[in-house]
Design an enzyme around this catalytic site. Sequence first.
Site, PDB file in Angstrom:
ATOM      1  N   SER A  24      22.905 -28.665  30.696  1.00 18.10           N
ATOM      2  CA  SER A  24      23.442 -27.740  31.684  1.00 18.10           C
ATOM      3  C   SER A  24      24.427 -26.804  31.003  1.00 18.10           C
ATOM      4  O   SER A  24      25.309 -27.259  30.272  1.00 18.10           O
ATOM      5  CB  SER A  24      24.139 -28.508  32.814  1.00 18.10           C
ATOM      6  OG  SER A  24      24.648 -27.618  33.789  1.00 18.10           O
ATOM      7  N   HIS A  73      31.181 -18.060  31.210  1.00 14.17           N
ATOM      8  CA  HIS A  73      32.026 -17.042  31.840  1.00 14.17           C
ATOM      9  C   HIS A  73      32.650 -16.207  30.719  1.00 14.17           C
ATOM     10  O   HIS A  73      33.240 -16.753  29.785  1.00 14.17           O
ATOM     11  CB  HIS A  73      33.112 -17.699  32.692  1.00 14.17           C
ATOM     12  CG  HIS A  73      32.572 -18.515  33.819  1.00 14.17           C
ATOM     13  ND1 HIS A  73      31.991 -17.950  34.927  1.00 14.17           N
ATOM     14  CD2 HIS A  73      32.513 -19.866  34.004  1.00 14.17           C
ATOM     15  CE1 HIS A  73      31.607 -18.913  35.761  1.00 14.17           C
ATOM     16  NE2 HIS A  73      31.909 -20.076  35.229  1.00 14.17           N
ATOM     17  N   HIS A 127      23.800 -18.934  33.743  1.00 13.72           N
ATOM     18  CA  HIS A 127      23.602 -20.371  33.971  1.00 13.72           C
ATOM     19  C   HIS A 127      22.224 -20.754  33.438  1.00 13.72           C
ATOM     20  O   HIS A 127      21.250 -20.001  33.565  1.00 13.72           O
ATOM     21  CB  HIS A 127      23.684 -20.690  35.465  1.00 13.72           C
ATOM     22  CG  HIS A 127      23.020 -21.980  35.848  1.00 13.72           C
ATOM     23  ND1 HIS A 127      21.752 -22.029  36.395  1.00 13.72           N
ATOM     24  CD2 HIS A 127      23.439 -23.261  35.755  1.00 13.72           C
ATOM     25  CE1 HIS A 127      21.420 -23.288  36.636  1.00 13.72           C
ATOM     26  NE2 HIS A 127      22.426 -24.050  36.244  1.00 13.72           N
ATOM     27  N   ASN A 179      19.799 -24.572  32.990  1.00 12.33           N
ATOM     28  CA  ASN A 179      19.713 -26.016  33.139  1.00 12.33           C
ATOM     29  C   ASN A 179      18.255 -26.426  33.046  1.00 12.33           C
ATOM     30  O   ASN A 179      17.387 -25.785  33.638  1.00 12.33           O
ATOM     31  CB  ASN A 179      20.293 -26.447  34.489  1.00 12.33           C
ATOM     32  CG  ASN A 179      19.968 -27.894  34.830  1.00 12.33           C
ATOM     33  OD1 ASN A 179      18.912 -28.175  35.380  1.00 12.33           O
ATOM     34  ND2 ASN A 179      20.866 -28.778  34.503  1.00 12.33           N
ATOM     35  N   THR A 180      17.968 -27.470  32.274  1.00 13.82           N
ATOM     36  CA  THR A 180      16.655 -28.114  32.336  1.00 13.82           C
ATOM     37  C   THR A 180      16.866 -29.624  32.296  1.00 13.82           C
ATOM     38  O   THR A 180      17.827 -30.107  31.704  1.00 13.82           O
ATOM     39  CB  THR A 180      15.720 -27.689  31.190  1.00 13.82           C
ATOM     40  OG1 THR A 180      16.343 -27.974  29.926  1.00 13.82           O
ATOM     41  CG2 THR A 180      15.373 -26.220  31.264  1.00 13.82           C
ATOM     42  N   ARG A 181      15.960 -30.360  32.911  1.00 14.29           N
ATOM     43  CA  ARG A 181      16.160 -31.794  33.063  1.00 14.29           C
ATOM     44  C   ARG A 181      14.837 -32.517  33.291  1.00 14.29           C
ATOM     45  O   ARG A 181      13.843 -31.917  33.712  1.00 14.29           O
ATOM     46  CB  ARG A 181      17.086 -32.072  34.252  1.00 14.29           C
ATOM     47  CG  ARG A 181      16.553 -31.513  35.556  1.00 14.29           C
ATOM     48  CD  ARG A 181      17.579 -31.554  36.669  1.00 14.29           C
ATOM     49  NE  ARG A 181      17.102 -30.885  37.871  1.00 14.29           N
ATOM     50  CZ  ARG A 181      17.210 -29.582  38.090  1.00 14.29           C
ATOM     51  NH1 ARG A 181      17.804 -28.814  37.189  1.00 14.29           N
ATOM     52  NH2 ARG A 181      16.737 -29.038  39.199  1.00 14.29           N
ATOM     53  N   HIS A 186      14.568 -10.894  32.659  1.00 17.11           N
ATOM     54  CA  HIS A 186      13.361 -11.338  33.354  1.00 17.11           C
ATOM     55  C   HIS A 186      12.125 -11.208  32.468  1.00 17.11           C
ATOM     56  O   HIS A 186      11.258 -12.103  32.464  1.00 17.11           O
ATOM     57  CB  HIS A 186      13.181 -10.551  34.641  1.00 17.11           C
ATOM     58  CG  HIS A 186      14.064 -11.014  35.755  1.00 17.11           C
ATOM     59  ND1 HIS A 186      13.705 -12.037  36.602  1.00 17.11           N
ATOM     60  CD2 HIS A 186      15.297 -10.609  36.153  1.00 17.11           C
ATOM     61  CE1 HIS A 186      14.664 -12.236  37.487  1.00 17.11           C
ATOM     62  NE2 HIS A 186      15.654 -11.391  37.232  1.00 17.11           N
ATOM     63  N   HIS A 231      26.196 -18.328  53.520  1.00 20.55           N
ATOM     64  CA  HIS A 231      27.378 -17.902  54.262  1.00 20.55           C
ATOM     65  C   HIS A 231      27.894 -16.530  53.811  1.00 20.55           C
ATOM     66  O   HIS A 231      28.733 -15.934  54.491  1.00 20.55           O
ATOM     67  CB  HIS A 231      28.494 -18.957  54.159  1.00 20.55           C
ATOM     68  CG  HIS A 231      29.078 -19.112  52.793  1.00 20.55           C
ATOM     69  ND1 HIS A 231      28.613 -20.016  51.869  1.00 20.55           N
ATOM     70  CD2 HIS A 231      30.121 -18.481  52.190  1.00 20.55           C
ATOM     71  CE1 HIS A 231      29.330 -19.941  50.769  1.00 20.55           C
ATOM     72  NE2 HIS A 231      30.259 -19.015  50.934  1.00 20.55           N
ATOM     73  N   GLY A 262      28.499 -40.815  40.330  1.00 21.98           N
ATOM     74  CA  GLY A 262      29.581 -41.356  39.518  1.00 21.98           C
ATOM     75  C   GLY A 262      29.699 -40.809  38.119  1.00 21.98           C
ATOM     76  O   GLY A 262      30.377 -41.412  37.281  1.00 21.98           O
TER      77      GLY A 262
END
Length: 296
Positions: free
Chosen positions: A118, A122, A132, A134-136, A166, A196, A279
């Site tokens: 991850s 900034h 950003h 992330n791979t998992r 892109h 929101h 956790g």
Amino acid sequence: MADLMDTEKARASGWFETLRDQIVTAFEGLEDSQTSGPTADLPAGRFERTVTARTSEDGSDAGGGVMSVMRGGRVFEKVGVNTSTVYGQLGEAAQRAMAARGVPGMADDPRFWASGISLVAHMQNPHAPAVHMNTRMFWTPHAWWFGGGSDLNPCIEYEEDTAHFHATQQAHLDPHGTDHYPRLKAWADEYFYIPHRNRARGVGGIFMDDHCTGDWESDFTLTQDIGRAFLPAYVPLVERRRDMPWSDADKDAQLIHRGLYAEYNLVYDRGTKFGLTTGHDANAVLMSLPPLAKWV
């Protein structure tokens, strides 16, 4: 299935660590080459690595990872590149979430294993975009899948930067089938949306989750190429923008945009929720938050 997947798990976790090392090296290289521009007089930034640990509810070892964070560099105000491999048994809330996503049998056997990388960056210069990635890989005795992607988060948008980001991702996805890029782009547009605020948090990218065709090798290769796309998609944008002068208004726009980013990560991001509810080290989970932000 667990015994049959041991080799695949090791390969996946090893790849995430290899990708981390490549990115850390590239980002420290950007710091070293920043010899002009508004921040050239700062010391070149370096990553500090901290071993993180996850402890299960019964106190037993449940895996962990390495948190690599750079703060106050010439190019990066704060960037984290974390890897982790965790395992154990999912709690009731996580079991329900998995069941809602269509994973069978969690109540009977709630074991899991997860590994990934991850990254959130900034930037010092408001003209250089935040990003950003992330791979998992996730495994249970009942299913396995891959997920992740990357998305660009500029506070000052440049159409040519968005187009490059892109296009590079599409070039890495098209060899796996030309349907992948438009599908994963649309998924990112939907996922990285802030209801929101009634807006996207950035200019998009690619995203996938629960990806399992039944062909582990093919799915792993796709996930690797999503990771391989990151540096050529992003580094040229940093090199293009890092020397640009900025005004107080530019910096203010950056801080406000960071507030938007923080809202998304704390309210909606699935990875943040998973890390905190299972956790894992809270500092590693919340590494994505910016060093400074503001709200109007």
